[in-house]
Design a protein around this motif. Structure first.
Motif, PDB file in Angstrom:
ATOM      1  N   LEU A   7       4.259  -8.151  -1.560  1.00 48.51           N
ATOM      2  CA  LEU A   7       4.678  -7.148  -2.545  1.00 48.51           C
ATOM      3  C   LEU A   7       4.825  -5.775  -1.895  1.00 48.51           C
ATOM      4  O   LEU A   7       5.804  -5.061  -2.137  1.00 48.51           O
ATOM      5  CB  LEU A   7       3.662  -7.085  -3.685  1.00 48.51           C
ATOM      6  CG  LEU A   7       3.907  -6.033  -4.753  1.00 48.51           C
ATOM      7  CD1 LEU A   7       5.219  -6.291  -5.479  1.00 48.51           C
ATOM      8  CD2 LEU A   7       2.752  -6.012  -5.737  1.00 48.51           C
ATOM      9  N   THR A   8       3.868  -5.411  -1.062  1.00 45.91           N
ATOM     10  CA  THR A   8       3.925  -4.124  -0.363  1.00 45.91           C
ATOM     11  C   THR A   8       5.169  -4.042   0.507  1.00 45.91           C
ATOM     12  O   THR A   8       5.921  -3.070   0.442  1.00 45.91           O
ATOM     13  CB  THR A   8       2.663  -3.929   0.507  1.00 45.91           C
ATOM     14  OG1 THR A   8       1.511  -3.976  -0.341  1.00 45.91           O
ATOM     15  CG2 THR A   8       2.694  -2.607   1.247  1.00 45.91           C
ATOM     16  N   THR A   9       5.403  -5.070   1.287  1.00 49.29           N
ATOM     17  CA  THR A   9       6.566  -5.091   2.175  1.00 49.29           C
ATOM     18  C   THR A   9       7.866  -5.001   1.386  1.00 49.29           C
ATOM     19  O   THR A   9       8.743  -4.181   1.697  1.00 49.29           O
ATOM     20  CB  THR A   9       6.562  -6.384   3.029  1.00 49.29           C
ATOM     21  OG1 THR A   9       5.383  -6.383   3.837  1.00 49.29           O
ATOM     22  CG2 THR A   9       7.786  -6.472   3.915  1.00 49.29           C
ATOM     23  N   ALA A  10       7.998  -5.809   0.358  1.00 50.58           N
ATOM     24  CA  ALA A  10       9.231  -5.830  -0.441  1.00 50.58           C
ATOM     25  C   ALA A  10       9.479  -4.482  -1.111  1.00 50.58           C
ATOM     26  O   ALA A  10      10.607  -3.973  -1.097  1.00 50.58           O
ATOM     27  CB  ALA A  10       9.154  -6.938  -1.482  1.00 50.58           C
ATOM     28  N   LEU A  17      11.479   2.736   2.742  1.00 45.81           N
ATOM     29  CA  LEU A  17      10.324   3.262   3.474  1.00 45.81           C
ATOM     30  C   LEU A  17       9.862   2.286   4.563  1.00 45.81           C
ATOM     31  O   LEU A  17       8.668   2.095   4.771  1.00 45.81           O
ATOM     32  CB  LEU A  17       9.183   3.566   2.499  1.00 45.81           C
ATOM     33  CG  LEU A  17       9.501   4.619   1.443  1.00 45.81           C
ATOM     34  CD1 LEU A  17       8.366   4.754   0.445  1.00 45.81           C
ATOM     35  CD2 LEU A  17       9.817   5.959   2.103  1.00 45.81           C
ATOM     36  N   GLU A  18      10.825   1.698   5.261  1.00 48.47           N
ATOM     37  CA  GLU A  18      10.503   0.718   6.298  1.00 48.47           C
ATOM     38  C   GLU A  18       9.548   1.226   7.373  1.00 48.47           C
ATOM     39  O   GLU A  18       8.743   0.453   7.881  1.00 48.47           O
ATOM     40  CB  GLU A  18      11.775   0.167   6.942  1.00 48.47           C
ATOM     41  CG  GLU A  18      12.333  -1.003   6.175  1.00 48.47           C
ATOM     42  CD  GLU A  18      13.768  -0.757   5.739  1.00 48.47           C
ATOM     43  OE1 GLU A  18      14.336   0.262   6.140  1.00 48.47           O
ATOM     44  OE2 GLU A  18      14.282  -1.584   4.983  1.00 48.47           O
ATOM     45  N   PRO A  19       9.605   2.519   7.749  1.00 43.84           N
ATOM     46  CA  PRO A  19       8.666   2.981   8.778  1.00 43.84           C
ATOM     47  C   PRO A  19       7.186   2.818   8.383  1.00 43.84           C
ATOM     48  O   PRO A  19       6.319   2.786   9.245  1.00 43.84           O
ATOM     49  CB  PRO A  19       9.006   4.462   8.958  1.00 43.84           C
ATOM     50  CG  PRO A  19      10.429   4.574   8.526  1.00 43.84           C
ATOM     51  CD  PRO A  19      10.583   3.568   7.412  1.00 43.84           C
ATOM     52  N   ASP A  22       4.576  -1.769   8.244  1.00 44.62           N
ATOM     53  CA  ASP A  22       3.526  -2.443   9.020  1.00 44.62           C
ATOM     54  C   ASP A  22       2.136  -1.889   8.716  1.00 44.62           C
ATOM     55  O   ASP A  22       1.210  -2.639   8.419  1.00 44.62           O
ATOM     56  CB  ASP A  22       3.809  -2.344  10.525  1.00 44.62           C
ATOM     57  CG  ASP A  22       5.002  -3.172  10.958  1.00 44.62           C
ATOM     58  OD1 ASP A  22       5.381  -4.112  10.223  1.00 44.62           O
ATOM     59  OD2 ASP A  22       5.569  -2.881  12.030  1.00 44.62           O
ATOM     60  N   ASP A  23       1.990  -0.577   8.787  1.00 43.81           N
ATOM     61  CA  ASP A  23       0.670   0.016   8.577  1.00 43.81           C
ATOM     62  C   ASP A  23       0.228  -0.073   7.120  1.00 43.81           C
ATOM     63  O   ASP A  23      -0.935  -0.370   6.842  1.00 43.81           O
ATOM     64  CB  ASP A  23       0.642   1.467   9.057  1.00 43.81           C
ATOM     65  CG  ASP A  23       0.696   1.560  10.582  1.00 43.81           C
ATOM     66  OD1 ASP A  23       0.440   0.540  11.254  1.00 43.81           O
ATOM     67  OD2 ASP A  23       0.997   2.648  11.096  1.00 43.81           O
ATOM     68  N   ALA A  24       1.128   0.147   6.187  1.00 41.48           N
ATOM     69  CA  ALA A  24       0.762   0.053   4.770  1.00 41.48           C
ATOM     70  C   ALA A  24       0.363  -1.373   4.409  1.00 41.48           C
ATOM     71  O   ALA A  24      -0.588  -1.588   3.651  1.00 41.48           O
ATOM     72  CB  ALA A  24       1.909   0.527   3.880  1.00 41.48           C
ATOM     73  N   GLU A  86      -9.233   3.839   7.734  1.00 44.81           N
ATOM     74  CA  GLU A  86      -9.471   5.235   8.116  1.00 44.81           C
ATOM     75  C   GLU A  86      -8.613   5.629   9.314  1.00 44.81           C
ATOM     76  O   GLU A  86      -7.971   6.681   9.321  1.00 44.81           O
ATOM     77  CB  GLU A  86     -10.950   5.431   8.437  1.00 44.81           C
ATOM     78  CG  GLU A  86     -11.302   6.843   8.852  1.00 44.81           C
ATOM     79  CD  GLU A  86     -12.780   7.004   9.099  1.00 44.81           C
ATOM     80  OE1 GLU A  86     -13.349   7.953   8.556  1.00 44.81           O
ATOM     81  OE2 GLU A  86     -13.365   6.168   9.838  1.00 44.81           O
ATOM     82  N   PHE A  87      -8.568   4.770  10.320  1.00 48.31           N
ATOM     83  CA  PHE A  87      -7.780   5.047  11.521  1.00 48.31           C
ATOM     84  C   PHE A  87      -6.294   5.198  11.202  1.00 48.31           C
ATOM     85  O   PHE A  87      -5.649   6.148  11.641  1.00 48.31           O
ATOM     86  CB  PHE A  87      -7.987   3.937  12.562  1.00 48.31           C
ATOM     87  CG  PHE A  87      -7.145   4.121  13.790  1.00 48.31           C
ATOM     88  CD1 PHE A  87      -7.555   4.981  14.792  1.00 48.31           C
ATOM     89  CD2 PHE A  87      -5.935   3.465  13.932  1.00 48.31           C
ATOM     90  CE1 PHE A  87      -6.777   5.180  15.923  1.00 48.31           C
ATOM     91  CE2 PHE A  87      -5.139   3.651  15.046  1.00 48.31           C
ATOM     92  CZ  PHE A  87      -5.558   4.513  16.055  1.00 48.31           C
ATOM     93  N   LEU A  88      -5.742   4.245  10.444  1.00 45.34           N
ATOM     94  CA  LEU A  88      -4.315   4.283  10.126  1.00 45.34           C
ATOM     95  C   LEU A  88      -3.967   5.471   9.234  1.00 45.34           C
ATOM     96  O   LEU A  88      -2.933   6.118   9.433  1.00 45.34           O
ATOM     97  CB  LEU A  88      -3.881   2.971   9.476  1.00 45.34           C
ATOM     98  CG  LEU A  88      -3.896   1.764  10.411  1.00 45.34           C
ATOM     99  CD1 LEU A  88      -3.682   0.481   9.626  1.00 45.34           C
ATOM    100  CD2 LEU A  88      -2.863   1.915  11.513  1.00 45.34           C
TER     101      LEU A  88
END
Length: 116
Positions: A7-10, A17-19, A22-24, A86-88
């Protein structure tokens, strides 16, 4: 967890917001996993909103204890989820936190280019 990642990716791709994908997606996976593994409520709710130039990710469960960032041993197989969040968040210039009641863990990432 895989449903939350998909769902997040789609949604991020749909919003252009493709950038952040991965991190999200990793952040969502860690927050949902933490709620499922350590929560004792009957429901886990994931929300994702884009507003005021930020992507807001939040996971709510009904457990009133506050999650904590662990200092996992280098050989440990678990215990790094909130450390990764936290890091991301910090790497993106964002923030993360836990609600006063301890039932919601959230992350806020700036949207590249500051779009609304």
């Amino acid at each position: 967890m895989s449903m939350a990642r998909r769902l997040t990716t789609a949604r991020l791709r749909y919003c252009g917001l493709e950038p952040l994908v991965d991190d999200a997606t990793l952040i969502v996976s860690e927050l949902v996993t933490n709620a499922i593994q350590h929560g004792n409520g009957l429901q886990v709710t994931f929300t994702m909103t884009v507003r005021s130039g930020f992507l807001h990710l939040a996971v709510h469960d009904e457990t009133p204890s506050r999650p904590v960032v662990c200092d996992a041993d280098k050989d440990a197989e678990h215990g790094r989820g909130l450390f990764l969040v936290e890091f991301l968040a910090t790497a993106h210039g964002g923030t993360w936190g836990i609600s006063d009641a301890g039932t919601t863990t959230w992350c806020r990432l700036p949207i590249p280019g500051g779009r609304p």
